[in-house]
Write an enzyme that holds these catalytic residues in place. Structure first.
Site, PDB file in Angstrom:
ATOM      1  N   ASP A 184      -6.187  -1.609   7.996  1.00 41.21           N
ATOM      2  CA  ASP A 184      -5.957  -0.195   7.667  1.00 41.21           C
ATOM      3  C   ASP A 184      -5.881  -0.045   6.145  1.00 41.21           C
ATOM      4  O   ASP A 184      -4.954   0.553   5.606  1.00 41.21           O
ATOM      5  CB  ASP A 184      -4.657   0.283   8.340  1.00 41.21           C
ATOM      6  CG  ASP A 184      -4.390   1.760   8.127  1.00 41.21           C
ATOM      7  OD1 ASP A 184      -5.339   2.509   7.813  1.00 41.21           O
ATOM      8  OD2 ASP A 184      -3.226   2.178   8.256  1.00 41.21           O
ATOM      9  N   LEU A 185      -6.873  -0.614   5.475  1.00 38.75           N
ATOM     10  CA  LEU A 185      -6.872  -0.643   4.010  1.00 38.75           C
ATOM     11  C   LEU A 185      -7.495   0.651   3.482  1.00 38.75           C
ATOM     12  O   LEU A 185      -8.721   0.766   3.357  1.00 38.75           O
ATOM     13  CB  LEU A 185      -7.635  -1.864   3.498  1.00 38.75           C
ATOM     14  CG  LEU A 185      -7.037  -3.213   3.930  1.00 38.75           C
ATOM     15  CD1 LEU A 185      -7.926  -4.365   3.485  1.00 38.75           C
ATOM     16  CD2 LEU A 185      -5.629  -3.387   3.380  1.00 38.75           C
ATOM     17  N   GLU A 186      -6.643   1.624   3.198  1.00 38.05           N
ATOM     18  CA  GLU A 186      -7.108   2.953   2.817  1.00 38.05           C
ATOM     19  C   GLU A 186      -7.481   3.046   1.342  1.00 38.05           C
ATOM     20  O   GLU A 186      -7.933   4.093   0.877  1.00 38.05           O
ATOM     21  CB  GLU A 186      -6.047   3.993   3.178  1.00 38.05           C
ATOM     22  CG  GLU A 186      -5.791   4.052   4.678  1.00 38.05           C
ATOM     23  CD  GLU A 186      -4.731   5.049   5.086  1.00 38.05           C
ATOM     24  OE1 GLU A 186      -4.401   5.923   4.264  1.00 38.05           O
ATOM     25  OE2 GLU A 186      -4.250   4.963   6.232  1.00 38.05           O
ATOM     26  N   ASN A 187      -7.289   1.962   0.607  1.00 42.50           N
ATOM     27  CA  ASN A 187      -7.625   1.960  -0.815  1.00 42.50           C
ATOM     28  C   ASN A 187      -8.823   1.073  -1.119  1.00 42.50           C
ATOM     29  O   ASN A 187      -8.963   0.547  -2.218  1.00 42.50           O
ATOM     30  CB  ASN A 187      -6.397   1.523  -1.625  1.00 42.50           C
ATOM     31  CG  ASN A 187      -5.234   2.474  -1.435  1.00 42.50           C
ATOM     32  OD1 ASN A 187      -5.363   3.663  -1.676  1.00 42.50           O
ATOM     33  ND2 ASN A 187      -4.100   1.965  -0.977  1.00 42.50           N
ATOM     34  N   GLN A 230      -9.375   7.416  12.093  1.00 41.79           N
ATOM     35  CA  GLN A 230      -8.343   8.440  11.951  1.00 41.79           C
ATOM     36  C   GLN A 230      -9.001   9.826  11.897  1.00 41.79           C
ATOM     37  O   GLN A 230      -9.527  10.226  10.868  1.00 41.79           O
ATOM     38  CB  GLN A 230      -7.537   8.210  10.677  1.00 41.79           C
ATOM     39  CG  GLN A 230      -6.879   6.840  10.584  1.00 41.79           C
ATOM     40  CD  GLN A 230      -6.208   6.626   9.235  1.00 41.79           C
ATOM     41  OE1 GLN A 230      -5.706   7.541   8.608  1.00 41.79           O
ATOM     42  NE2 GLN A 230      -6.208   5.382   8.778  1.00 41.79           N
TER      43      GLN A 230
END
Length: 297
Positions: free
Chosen positions: A121-124, A181
């Site tokens: 879940d690496l949103e960056n 998401q």
């Protein structure tokens, strides 16, 4: 894992949602993603412990109790995985050394706590080449039972050129499911190249179609939605709308204006952020979507 299943995130932190021990997770959840494993000063390294503030809020919840709760969930047929990343996550895997350290430390946490796998879940941002290397190394250590999930944002799965989509296709042979998401999103293109806004059945079905028609198997695609008020800044839908979207994709019924050109009876299920928010809001997400998954083909 079941043919269709429900995933929920569990908070290893304190926020306005209700604090929960793992033993308090509602039975409708098949896969519990513990949020989050943390970065260290060493690139690729992942650490975890029960958050001290959460432990205090729960009257003293220890790592030992947490491990016992994972074992109890296993006894009920549930899976528990460690999620890495989140909105503020700073884990970086960008070369061979950090890829190996990621695999080694995640496997160490799996051994210590009993986690069944990993959620990305690496949103960056992520590097698909070296994250593939890391996940294949982890798979080599953990074996065929390793659960690998991903939780990209909508923008990450608009085309196969995106880094998340690239990673999903690179690890397709060992990937369990992508829980995109469908929230905190601006308008996005559907697979028909029309523009859709979040918060309705069409947004879910038209965007899921991109993944379903561009290389992922239906059993590797699930719908990620917020568990009601407080869980997200936008994209909250009634749980019944999630059921309608699943029916549209699996059976061709319950569709809105967008109707896929074919059905995907193996669509995997749904995910919610989060179990804590769901319990806070009365349990409507798990109570509505969970049983409905049993009605899919």
């Amino acid at each position: 894992m079941p043919k269709h299943f429900l995933t929920g995130y569990w908070h290893d932190f304190v926020n306005p949602a209700q604090e929960l021990k793992l033993s308090q997770v509602p039975d409708q959840y098949d896969l519990i993603a513990v949020a989050f494993g943390e970065a260290t000063s060493r690139a690729g390294e992942v650490t975890f412990q029960v958050d001290p503030e959460l432990s205090t809020a729960l009257g003293g919840y220890t790592d030992a109790q947490f491990k016992d709760d994972i074992a109890a969930l296993h006894a009920k047929g549930k899976k528990v995985i460690l999620s890495v990343g989140g909105e503020r996550g700073a884990i970086q895997v960008s070369d061979g050394t950090s890829a190996q350290l990621f695999a080694d430390t995640v496997h160490g946490l799996m051994t210590e706590y009993g986690f069944d796998g990993i959620d990305i879940d690496l949103e960056n941002g992520l590097n698909p080449t070296y994250m593939e290397q890391a996940l294949r190394a982890l798979h080599g250590k953990a074996g065929a039972g390793l659960v690998i999930t991903m939780a990209p944002q909508t923008i990450d799965m608009q085309s196969t050129g995106g880094s998340y989509f690239q990673l999903a296709l690179k690890i397709k042979d060992i990937l369990t499911v992508v829980n995109m998401q469908y929230y905190n999103s601006g308008t996005m293109l559907g697979c028909d190249q029309k523009v859709y806004g979040q918060g309705n059945v069409d947004f879910m079905t038209a965007l899921a179609c991109i993944q379903l028609e561009n290389g992922l198997r239906a059993d590797q695609v699930a719908l990620g939605l917020p568990a009601g008020a407080g869980a997200a800044g936008g994209g909250v839908v009634a749980p019944s709308a999630v059921n309608d979207a699943l029916d549209c994709l699996a059976k061709g019924t319950g569709c809105g204006a967008f109707k896929p050109s074919r059905t995907y009876p193996d669509i995997r299920g749904a995910m919610t952020w989060s179990i804590n928010w769901d319990v806070t809001n009365g349990g409507g997400f798990a109570g509505t979507v969970g049983p409905h998954l049993d009605t899919l083909p």
